[in-house]
Every structure is written in structure tokens, then in C-alpha cells.
Write a protein that holds these residues in place. Structure first.
Motif, PDB file in Angstrom:
ATOM      1  N   PHE A 101      40.841 -18.384 113.311  1.00 35.74           N
ATOM      2  CA  PHE A 101      41.737 -17.370 112.746  1.00 35.74           C
ATOM      3  C   PHE A 101      40.941 -16.515 111.777  1.00 35.74           C
ATOM      4  N   GLY A 102      41.027 -15.195 111.941  1.00 36.65           N
ATOM      5  CA  GLY A 102      40.358 -14.295 111.010  1.00 36.65           C
ATOM      6  C   GLY A 102      41.275 -13.166 110.588  1.00 36.65           C
ATOM      7  N   HIS A 103      41.239 -12.842 109.297  1.00 34.78           N
ATOM      8  CA  HIS A 103      42.041 -11.742 108.771  1.00 34.78           C
ATOM      9  C   HIS A 103      41.138 -10.577 108.393  1.00 34.78           C
ATOM     10  N   SER A 104      41.461  -9.382 108.869  1.00 35.46           N
ATOM     11  CA  SER A 104      40.738  -8.149 108.558  1.00 35.46           C
ATOM     12  C   SER A 104      39.267  -8.308 108.992  1.00 35.46           C
ATOM     13  N   MET A 105      38.309  -8.164 108.084  1.00 37.91           N
ATOM     14  CA  MET A 105      36.919  -8.385 108.464  1.00 37.91           C
ATOM     15  C   MET A 105      36.751  -9.737 109.156  1.00 37.91           C
ATOM     16  N   GLY A 106      37.495 -10.721 108.702  1.00 41.12           N
ATOM     17  CA  GLY A 106      37.425 -12.053 109.292  1.00 41.12           C
ATOM     18  C   GLY A 106      37.816 -12.087 110.757  1.00 41.12           C
ATOM     19  N   ALA A 107      38.652 -11.125 111.196  1.00 40.82           N
ATOM     20  CA  ALA A 107      39.030 -11.065 112.608  1.00 40.82           C
ATOM     21  C   ALA A 107      37.827 -10.692 113.462  1.00 40.82           C
ATOM     22  N   SER A 108      37.069  -9.689 113.009  1.00 35.61           N
ATOM     23  CA  SER A 108      35.844  -9.318 113.723  1.00 35.61           C
ATOM     24  C   SER A 108      34.854 -10.472 113.732  1.00 35.61           C
ATOM     25  N   LEU A 109      34.743 -11.157 112.606  1.00 33.26           N
ATOM     26  CA  LEU A 109      33.830 -12.295 112.518  1.00 33.26           C
ATOM     27  C   LEU A 109      34.275 -13.421 113.442  1.00 33.26           C
ATOM     28  N   ALA A 110      35.576 -13.688 113.493  1.00 28.98           N
ATOM     29  CA  ALA A 110      36.089 -14.735 114.381  1.00 28.98           C
ATOM     30  C   ALA A 110      35.771 -14.410 115.837  1.00 28.98           C
ATOM     31  N   VAL A 123      30.796 -23.662 124.553  1.00 28.46           N
ATOM     32  CA  VAL A 123      32.009 -24.198 123.941  1.00 28.46           C
ATOM     33  C   VAL A 123      33.091 -23.128 123.994  1.00 28.46           C
ATOM     34  N   ARG A 124      34.211 -23.468 124.558  1.00 32.06           N
ATOM     35  CA  ARG A 124      35.334 -22.544 124.656  1.00 32.06           C
ATOM     36  C   ARG A 124      36.318 -22.828 123.526  1.00 32.06           C
ATOM     37  N   PRO A 125      36.499 -21.901 122.585  1.00 34.55           N
ATOM     38  CA  PRO A 125      37.498 -22.134 121.536  1.00 34.55           C
ATOM     39  C   PRO A 125      38.882 -22.325 122.152  1.00 34.55           C
ATOM     40  N   ALA A 126      39.717 -23.082 121.468  1.00 29.23           N
ATOM     41  CA  ALA A 126      41.077 -23.280 121.959  1.00 29.23           C
ATOM     42  C   ALA A 126      41.834 -21.952 121.989  1.00 29.23           C
ATOM     43  N   ALA A 127      41.598 -21.109 120.986  1.00 28.20           N
ATOM     44  CA  ALA A 127      42.228 -19.785 120.928  1.00 28.20           C
ATOM     45  C   ALA A 127      41.576 -18.993 119.816  1.00 28.20           C
ATOM     46  N   LEU A 128      41.723 -17.670 119.908  1.00 30.91           N
ATOM     47  CA  LEU A 128      41.270 -16.750 118.876  1.00 30.91           C
ATOM     48  C   LEU A 128      42.500 -16.050 118.306  1.00 30.91           C
ATOM     49  N   HIS A 129      42.699 -16.178 116.989  1.00 29.79           N
ATOM     50  CA  HIS A 129      43.799 -15.517 116.287  1.00 29.79           C
ATOM     51  C   HIS A 129      43.198 -14.430 115.392  1.00 29.79           C
ATOM     52  N   VAL A 130      43.653 -13.198 115.579  1.00 27.58           N
ATOM     53  CA  VAL A 130      43.093 -12.067 114.838  1.00 27.58           C
ATOM     54  C   VAL A 130      44.202 -11.342 114.097  1.00 27.58           C
ATOM     55  N   SER A 131      43.896 -10.899 112.877  1.00 32.04           N
ATOM     56  CA  SER A 131      44.910 -10.324 112.001  1.00 32.04           C
ATOM     57  C   SER A 131      44.401  -9.047 111.342  1.00 32.04           C
ATOM     58  N   SER A 132      45.192  -7.975 111.424  1.00 29.54           N
ATOM     59  CA  SER A 132      44.978  -6.752 110.637  1.00 29.54           C
ATOM     60  C   SER A 132      43.586  -6.139 110.794  1.00 29.54           C
ATOM     61  N   ARG A 133      43.131  -6.046 112.036  1.00 38.07           N
ATOM     62  CA  ARG A 133      41.814  -5.468 112.288  1.00 38.07           C
ATOM     63  C   ARG A 133      41.759  -4.938 113.713  1.00 38.07           C
ATOM     64  N   ARG A 134      41.229  -3.756 113.888  1.00 34.13           N
ATOM     65  CA  ARG A 134      41.076  -3.200 115.223  1.00 34.13           C
ATOM     66  C   ARG A 134      40.104  -4.040 116.041  1.00 34.13           C
ATOM     67  N   PRO A 135      40.270  -4.055 117.365  1.00 32.36           N
ATOM     68  CA  PRO A 135      39.323  -4.787 118.211  1.00 32.36           C
ATOM     69  C   PRO A 135      37.973  -4.081 118.227  1.00 32.36           C
ATOM     70  N   PRO A 136      36.927  -4.763 118.670  1.00 26.85           N
ATOM     71  CA  PRO A 136      35.557  -4.219 118.528  1.00 26.85           C
ATOM     72  C   PRO A 136      35.352  -2.866 119.192  1.00 26.85           C
ATOM     73  N   HIS A 137      35.997  -2.619 120.320  1.00 28.49           N
ATOM     74  CA  HIS A 137      35.797  -1.367 121.047  1.00 28.49           C
ATOM     75  C   HIS A 137      36.657  -0.221 120.523  1.00 28.49           C
ATOM     76  N   ARG A 138      37.474  -0.478 119.495  1.00 25.31           N
ATOM     77  CA  ARG A 138      38.316   0.562 118.907  1.00 25.31           C
ATOM     78  C   ARG A 138      37.957   0.838 117.436  1.00 25.31           C
ATOM     79  N   LEU A 139      36.872   0.259 116.987  1.00 24.18           N
ATOM     80  CA  LEU A 139      36.461   0.448 115.595  1.00 24.18           C
ATOM     81  C   LEU A 139      35.804   1.812 115.400  1.00 24.18           C
ATOM     82  N   THR A 140      35.965   2.342 114.202  1.00 28.83           N
ATOM     83  CA  THR A 140      35.337   3.615 113.834  1.00 28.83           C
ATOM     84  C   THR A 140      34.393   3.366 112.664  1.00 28.83           C
ATOM     85  N   PRO A 141      33.106   3.654 112.811  1.00 27.58           N
ATOM     86  CA  PRO A 141      32.158   3.424 111.709  1.00 27.58           C
ATOM     87  C   PRO A 141      32.575   4.185 110.454  1.00 27.58           C
TER      88      PRO A 141
END
Length: 260
Positions: A101-110, A123-141
Motif C-alpha cells: 500500500f502506498g499513499h501519494s509518492m508512496g503509491a509510485s514507490l509501491a 515474487v508476485r505481490p498479493a496485491a498493489l494498493h495505490v492512493s492519491s497519485r497518478r499512475p506512472p504513464h500519466r505523471l507530469t514532471p
């Protein structure tokens, strides 16, 4: 699973590698939840999560360098380095299913940790939980990290979630600013990049009044998985999870892998 009745557990301990604050269960863990905080955040922000799950779930919260009890450790200002180091520190804890689980910057890190776990360690994580952060292909520098201290402080205030005393007291601000600047350097220099799949289900969360990320942005996390996607919209801003912690924790708990 009973989530509402929080378990009583020993005080949090810090693992020898210094990267995680661990909230140990009373018996051998059946699964783990790794929590990755936001830019400028610390493990203490998620302290209440440590005993909010059932007795089979061990919670690990990342302790980024340059703050709190890692104040003298040099800050990391590169997503690649931070993801590499968190992933390496996580390897001894992969004997049971791990959810991220990652929130904001933590979502990108997760997301980056999930890629490394699968691509480098099979290793396959059980799941990825992302919060309050755009996905990697929608980020704007952004180049906020290149601006002065006041610009950084104003952005932290705009997003919320930070004790105001840390921003107004000159001595405290001097202590926290290096970590804030390092984190915003990570945020400003990460992405956009290809939507590489993470090979696990993805769950996304967003406050309906978030000033930096929209519901549409969060829905695009579906592009990084073919294993199932679900988006939850809760009332609130970028730090909706403060006012709706119980709802969020219960939702995540219901989505953890079974312990049977």
C-alpha cells in the motif's frame, strides 16, 4: 475477519536494516502489509495501522532516511535508488504473501517495488494498493524541488497532512526541509514512463476533492494490470485517509489474501 476490534500487540520495533517499523503479531505472521508513506511523511503517520489488522497480519511501515530516528541518514532523492533499497530490505519478509500500500509518492514507490519483486525476484505481490497519485504513464514532471523553501512549504500546506508546527517553527522546519526537498525531487523527476504490468490485482483510492489527483487519473491505474482493478472514491482531499482511516483500513483488510 474482525477488523473493528483492534488487536493489542507489542510496541513497534525497528528491524536491524532500519528500513521498516514492524508491528509484530503474537504468533507467526500469515501475511504482511507493507505501507509506503507520502512525500515528507514518516512511519509515525501510519502508527495506528500497526495494530488495526487481525492477528495473522504483520504490518511493516517504511522508514525513509533523513527523518525521525533516521535523521542522520542521508536522504534519498531518486525513485530508482529508493525502490531498489526498499525492495532489498523487503526480501527477508517474503516467506508469506505480501501486499503493498502506498499513499501519494508512496503509491509510485509501491508500484516500483512490485515491479522489482516480480521482475528480479520472481515474487508476485498479493496485491498493489495505490492512493492519491497518478499512475506512472500519466505523471507530469514538475520542478518544484528546484524552487525555494517557501514554495515547498506552500505545496505541503496545500496538500495537507503535515503538522503545521513543523512548518512554522524555524528550528523544526530546518530539520524537516531536507527530507521534504528530497522527496519532492523524487516526485518531480519520476515519470512519465510506460505502464509496465505488475502481475497482481490493483486497488486504487482517491478523495473526491483531491487538489492534485482526479478520479479519472486514478482510474488509469487499470492500465498497469490484467489481474483485476477496483477504484474507491472517498470524501475528502489529498489526505482523505485521515478522516476515513477506519473505512480505508477495513476495505484493505477485506482485500488481503486469506490466512487459511
Amino acid at each position: 475477519m474482525s477488523v473493528g476490534a483492534h488487536r493489542t500487540a507489542p510496541s513497534a520495533v525497528v528491524d536491524n536494516d532500519r528500513w521498516f517499523r514492524r508491528y509484530s503479531v503474537t504468533a507467526a505472521p500469515r501475511r504482511r502489509l507493507l505501507v509506503l508513506p507520502h512525500a515528507g511523511g514518516s512511519a509515525s503517520f501510519f502508527h495506528a495501522w500497526g495494530t488495526a489488522f487481525d492477528s495473522g497480519t504483520e504490518v511493516l511501515v517504511a522508514r525513509y532516511p533523513g527523518r525521525h530516528d533516521r535523521l542522520t541518514d542521508p536522504c534519498v532523492d531518486s525513485m530508482e535508488e529508493l525502490a531498489d533499497r526498499v525492495t532489498a530490505a523487503l526480501l527477508p519478509f517474503l516467506d508469506v504473501p505480501v501486499t503493498l500500500f502506498g499513499h501519494s509518492m508512496g503509491a509510485s514507490l509501491a508500484y516500483e517495488v512490485a515491479l522489482r519483486l516480480h521482475g528480479r525476484h520472481a515474487v508476485r505481490p498479493a496485491a498493489l494498493h495505490v492512493s492519491s497519485r497518478r499512475p506512472p504513464h500519466r505523471l507530469t514532471p514538475r520542478e518544484l524541488h528546484k524552487q525555494g523553501d517557501e514554495a515547498l512549504i506552500e505545496e505541503v500546506r496545500r496538500l495537507g497532512g503535515t503538522d503545521e508546527s513543523l512548518l512554522t517553527d524555524p528550528d523544526l522546519r530546518e530539520i524537516v526541509l531536507p527530507a521534504i526537498r528530497a522527496d519532492f525531487t523524487i516526485v518531480g523527476t519520476y515519470g512519465p514512463r510506460d505502464a509496465a504490468p505488475v502481475d497482481c490485482p490493483v486497488y486504487a483510492y482517491i478523495g473526491d476533492q483531491d487538489p492534485s489527483t482526479s478520479v479519472h487519473d486514478m482510474s488509469d491505474w487499470s492500465d498497469v494490470t490484467t489481474e483485476g482493478f477496483h477504484l474507491d472514491v472517498l470524501p475528502g482531499g489529498h489526505f482523505y485517509l485521515v478522516d476515513h482511516q477506519e473505512t480505508l483500513v477495513r476495505t484493505i483488510a477485506d482485500r488481503l489474501p486469506p490466512t487459511d
